[in-house]
Design a protein around this motif. Structure first.
Motif, PDB file in Angstrom:
ATOM      1  N   LEU A   1      52.094  43.821  43.512  1.00 15.19           N
ATOM      2  CA  LEU A   1      53.068  43.414  42.500  1.00 15.19           C
ATOM      3  C   LEU A   1      53.767  44.617  41.883  1.00 15.19           C
ATOM      4  CD1 LEU A   1      54.267  41.073  40.777  1.00 15.19           C
ATOM      5  CD2 LEU A   1      52.378  41.449  39.171  1.00 15.19           C
ATOM      6  N   ILE A   2      53.022  45.666  41.611  1.00 12.34           N
ATOM      7  CA  ILE A   2      53.563  46.879  40.996  1.00 12.34           C
ATOM      8  C   ILE A   2      52.977  48.084  41.720  1.00 12.34           C
ATOM      9  CG2 ILE A   2      53.748  48.244  38.876  1.00 12.34           C
ATOM     10  CD1 ILE A   2      53.216  45.619  37.330  1.00 12.34           C
ATOM     11  N   GLU A   3      53.809  49.072  41.998  1.00 15.39           N
ATOM     12  CA  GLU A   3      53.339  50.295  42.669  1.00 15.39           C
ATOM     13  C   GLU A   3      53.486  51.495  41.740  1.00 15.39           C
ATOM     14  OE1 GLU A   3      51.480  52.037  44.143  1.00 15.39           O
ATOM     15  OE2 GLU A   3      51.967  51.908  46.279  1.00 15.39           O
ATOM     16  N   ILE A   4      52.597  52.446  41.890  1.00 17.25           N
ATOM     17  CA  ILE A   4      52.635  53.675  41.107  1.00 17.25           C
ATOM     18  C   ILE A   4      53.910  54.458  41.438  1.00 17.25           C
ATOM     19  CG2 ILE A   4      51.504  55.920  40.766  1.00 17.25           C
ATOM     20  CD1 ILE A   4      48.847  54.458  41.436  1.00 17.25           C
ATOM     21  N   GLY A   5      54.579  54.965  40.398  1.00 19.96           N
ATOM     22  CA  GLY A   5      55.767  55.782  40.594  1.00 19.96           C
ATOM     23  C   GLY A   5      57.068  55.013  40.669  1.00 19.96           C
ATOM     24  N   THR A   6      57.020  53.682  40.525  1.00 24.50           N
ATOM     25  CA  THR A   6      58.242  52.881  40.558  1.00 24.50           C
ATOM     26  C   THR A   6      58.620  52.439  39.143  1.00 24.50           C
ATOM     27  OG1 THR A   6      57.015  50.800  40.913  1.00 24.50           O
ATOM     28  CG2 THR A   6      57.714  52.032  42.866  1.00 24.50           C
ATOM     29  N   TYR A   7      59.892  52.167  38.955  1.00 21.19           N
ATOM     30  CA  TYR A   7      60.349  51.643  37.670  1.00 21.19           C
ATOM     31  C   TYR A   7      60.090  50.139  37.615  1.00 21.19           C
ATOM     32  CZ  TYR A   7      62.680  56.026  36.511  1.00 21.19           C
ATOM     33  OH  TYR A   7      62.935  57.336  36.206  1.00 21.19           O
ATOM     34  N   VAL A   8      59.597  49.692  36.481  1.00 23.86           N
ATOM     35  CA  VAL A   8      59.298  48.271  36.293  1.00 23.86           C
ATOM     36  C   VAL A   8      60.521  47.598  35.682  1.00 23.86           C
ATOM     37  CG1 VAL A   8      57.774  46.610  35.169  1.00 23.86           C
ATOM     38  CG2 VAL A   8      56.854  48.785  35.980  1.00 23.86           C
ATOM     39  N   LYS A   9      61.077  46.629  36.388  1.00 23.39           N
ATOM     40  CA  LYS A   9      62.295  45.959  35.949  1.00 23.39           C
ATOM     41  C   LYS A   9      62.029  44.686  35.154  1.00 23.39           C
ATOM     42  CE  LYS A   9      64.884  48.895  38.240  1.00 23.39           C
ATOM     43  NZ  LYS A   9      65.739  49.872  37.536  1.00 23.39           N
ATOM     44  N   SER A  10      60.813  44.147  35.286  1.00 21.60           N
ATOM     45  CA  SER A  10      60.480  42.910  34.583  1.00 21.60           C
ATOM     46  C   SER A  10      58.995  42.864  34.276  1.00 21.60           C
ATOM     47  CB  SER A  10      60.893  41.695  35.405  1.00 21.60           C
ATOM     48  OG  SER A  10      60.314  41.734  36.703  1.00 21.60           O
ATOM     49  N   MET A  11      58.630  42.044  33.306  1.00 23.21           N
ATOM     50  CA  MET A  11      57.251  41.930  32.859  1.00 23.21           C
ATOM     51  C   MET A  11      56.648  40.620  33.350  1.00 23.21           C
ATOM     52  SD  MET A  11      55.782  41.693  29.000  1.00 23.21           S
ATOM     53  CE  MET A  11      55.798  39.902  29.038  1.00 23.21           C
ATOM     54  N   PRO A  12      55.440  40.646  33.932  1.00 21.23           N
ATOM     55  CA  PRO A  12      54.855  39.416  34.453  1.00 21.23           C
ATOM     56  C   PRO A  12      54.059  38.639  33.403  1.00 21.23           C
ATOM     57  CG  PRO A  12      53.468  41.267  35.050  1.00 21.23           C
ATOM     58  CD  PRO A  12      54.629  41.836  34.272  1.00 21.23           C
ATOM     59  N   LEU A  13      54.250  37.331  33.384  1.00 23.47           N
ATOM     60  CA  LEU A  13      53.379  36.415  32.649  1.00 23.47           C
ATOM     61  C   LEU A  13      52.597  35.637  33.698  1.00 23.47           C
ATOM     62  CD1 LEU A  13      55.789  34.972  29.913  1.00 23.47           C
ATOM     63  CD2 LEU A  13      54.134  36.823  29.659  1.00 23.47           C
ATOM     64  N   LEU A  14      51.288  35.712  33.636  1.00 24.65           N
ATOM     65  CA  LEU A  14      50.464  35.122  34.687  1.00 24.65           C
ATOM     66  C   LEU A  14      50.190  33.647  34.395  1.00 24.65           C
ATOM     67  CD1 LEU A  14      49.173  35.968  37.314  1.00 24.65           C
ATOM     68  CD2 LEU A  14      47.130  36.650  36.064  1.00 24.65           C
ATOM     69  N   ILE A  15      50.624  32.785  35.316  1.00 26.87           N
ATOM     70  CA  ILE A  15      50.449  31.337  35.190  1.00 26.87           C
ATOM     71  C   ILE A  15      49.138  30.884  35.821  1.00 26.87           C
ATOM     72  CG2 ILE A  15      51.417  29.088  35.819  1.00 26.87           C
ATOM     73  CD1 ILE A  15      53.036  30.513  33.718  1.00 26.87           C
ATOM     74  N   SER A  16      48.786  31.485  36.946  1.00 24.90           N
ATOM     75  CA  SER A  16      47.532  31.146  37.617  1.00 24.90           C
ATOM     76  C   SER A  16      47.092  32.311  38.490  1.00 24.90           C
ATOM     77  CB  SER A  16      47.693  29.890  38.478  1.00 24.90           C
ATOM     78  OG  SER A  16      48.552  30.138  39.586  1.00 24.90           O
ATOM     79  N   GLY A  17      45.811  32.308  38.877  1.00 26.69           N
ATOM     80  CA  GLY A  17      45.298  33.358  39.743  1.00 26.69           C
ATOM     81  C   GLY A  17      44.813  34.575  38.973  1.00 26.69           C
ATOM     82  N   ALA A  18      44.598  35.661  39.700  1.00 26.51           N
ATOM     83  CA  ALA A  18      44.099  36.905  39.100  1.00 26.51           C
ATOM     84  C   ALA A  18      44.758  38.107  39.769  1.00 26.51           C
ATOM     85  CB  ALA A  18      42.576  36.995  39.243  1.00 26.51           C
ATOM     86  N   ILE A  19      45.046  39.123  38.961  1.00 27.68           N
ATOM     87  CA  ILE A  19      45.648  40.374  39.423  1.00 27.68           C
ATOM     88  C   ILE A  19      44.722  41.515  39.026  1.00 27.68           C
ATOM     89  CG2 ILE A  19      47.652  41.906  39.277  1.00 27.68           C
ATOM     90  CD1 ILE A  19      48.434  39.231  40.371  1.00 27.68           C
ATOM     91  N   LYS A  20      44.464  42.437  39.954  1.00 25.19           N
ATOM     92  CA  LYS A  20      43.675  43.600  39.573  1.00 25.19           C
ATOM     93  C   LYS A  20      44.601  44.792  39.356  1.00 25.19           C
ATOM     94  CE  LYS A  20      42.192  45.124  44.228  1.00 25.19           C
ATOM     95  NZ  LYS A  20      40.996  45.412  45.070  1.00 25.19           N
TER      96      LYS A  20
END
Length: 210
Positions: free
Chosen positions: A36-55
């Motif tokens: 979903l997000i990589e180190i060294g990249t610019y974040v263009k949007s913020m995630p709101l988690l509806i279901s599942g899990a992110i590490k």
């Protein structure tokens, strides 16, 4: 999408804010293992988690990773918030632990909603607080706990966020998350099996008494 928002965030946000999120947000589904997000990249949007899990992982100078925390339903990532508001590059890597559904919020809306909605402001501050506590707990684990204790805690947390007693990660993947070696993980897993806490299979680990 509005029904999903109400189900996951209706207890946090007023209906007017939920409708704004529904209007400007982008619904996204990601599969287990997707980045979903990589180190060294610019974040263009913020995630709101509806279901599942992110590490959420941190990387050292040698490219070795360390698991910081898991994001679950109703969560967002404080590190993402910092990058969005400061328009800086990401210092973390976010990978789907399970299949997940998210709503991506454009960064332009974040500051506007902070002044417009008290519920959004509280959500942002609480997210910072929760993620900070989780990172401090990770630091404490590294500093004060033995590796066998960290491994057992890791297995319990994996079982909780995936809603099952079967862990499908390889010994090497677990070693990456705990910032140790595969040999150490394999040895400690064997010890846990001898104690009757887990059962080692060819492609998975079954939790029995943890």
């Amino acid at each position: 999408m509005l029904d999903l928002l109400r189900e996951s965030f209706g207890h946090l946000f007023e209906d007017e804010l939920l409708q704004e999120i529904d209007h400007v947000g982008t619904f996204k589904e990601i599969n287990e293992g997707d980045q979903l997000i990589e180190i060294g990249t610019y974040v263009k949007s913020m995630p709101l988690l509806i279901s599942g899990a992110i590490k959420v992982l941190r990387e050292d100078e040698d490219g070795d990773e360390l698991l910081l925390y898991f994001l679950e339903r109703g969560h967002t990532c404080a590190m993402t918030l910092s990058c969005c508001l400061g328009q800086t590059k990401s210092e973390i890597r976010a990978i789907a632990e399970t299949q997940a559904q998210l709503i991506m919020i454009p960064i332009q809306k974040m500051e506007e909603w902070t002044s417009k909605y008290k519920s959004w402001r509280n959500f942002v501050f609480n997210s910072y607080h929760q993620r900070l506590n989780e990172m401090l707990e990770t630091i404490d684990d590294i500093a004060f706990k033995k590796m066998d204790e960290r491994l057992l805690k890791y297995l319990k947390e994996k079982a909780r966020v995936t809603n099952g007693q079967i862990i499908y990660n390889t010994h090497q993947e677990i070693a990456y998350d705990l910032h140790t070696s595969r040999v150490v993980v394999s040895r400690l897993l064997k010890t846990l099996e001898n104690l009757g806490k887990i059962e080692l299979q060819r492609n998975h680990i079954k939790l029995i008494d943890v």
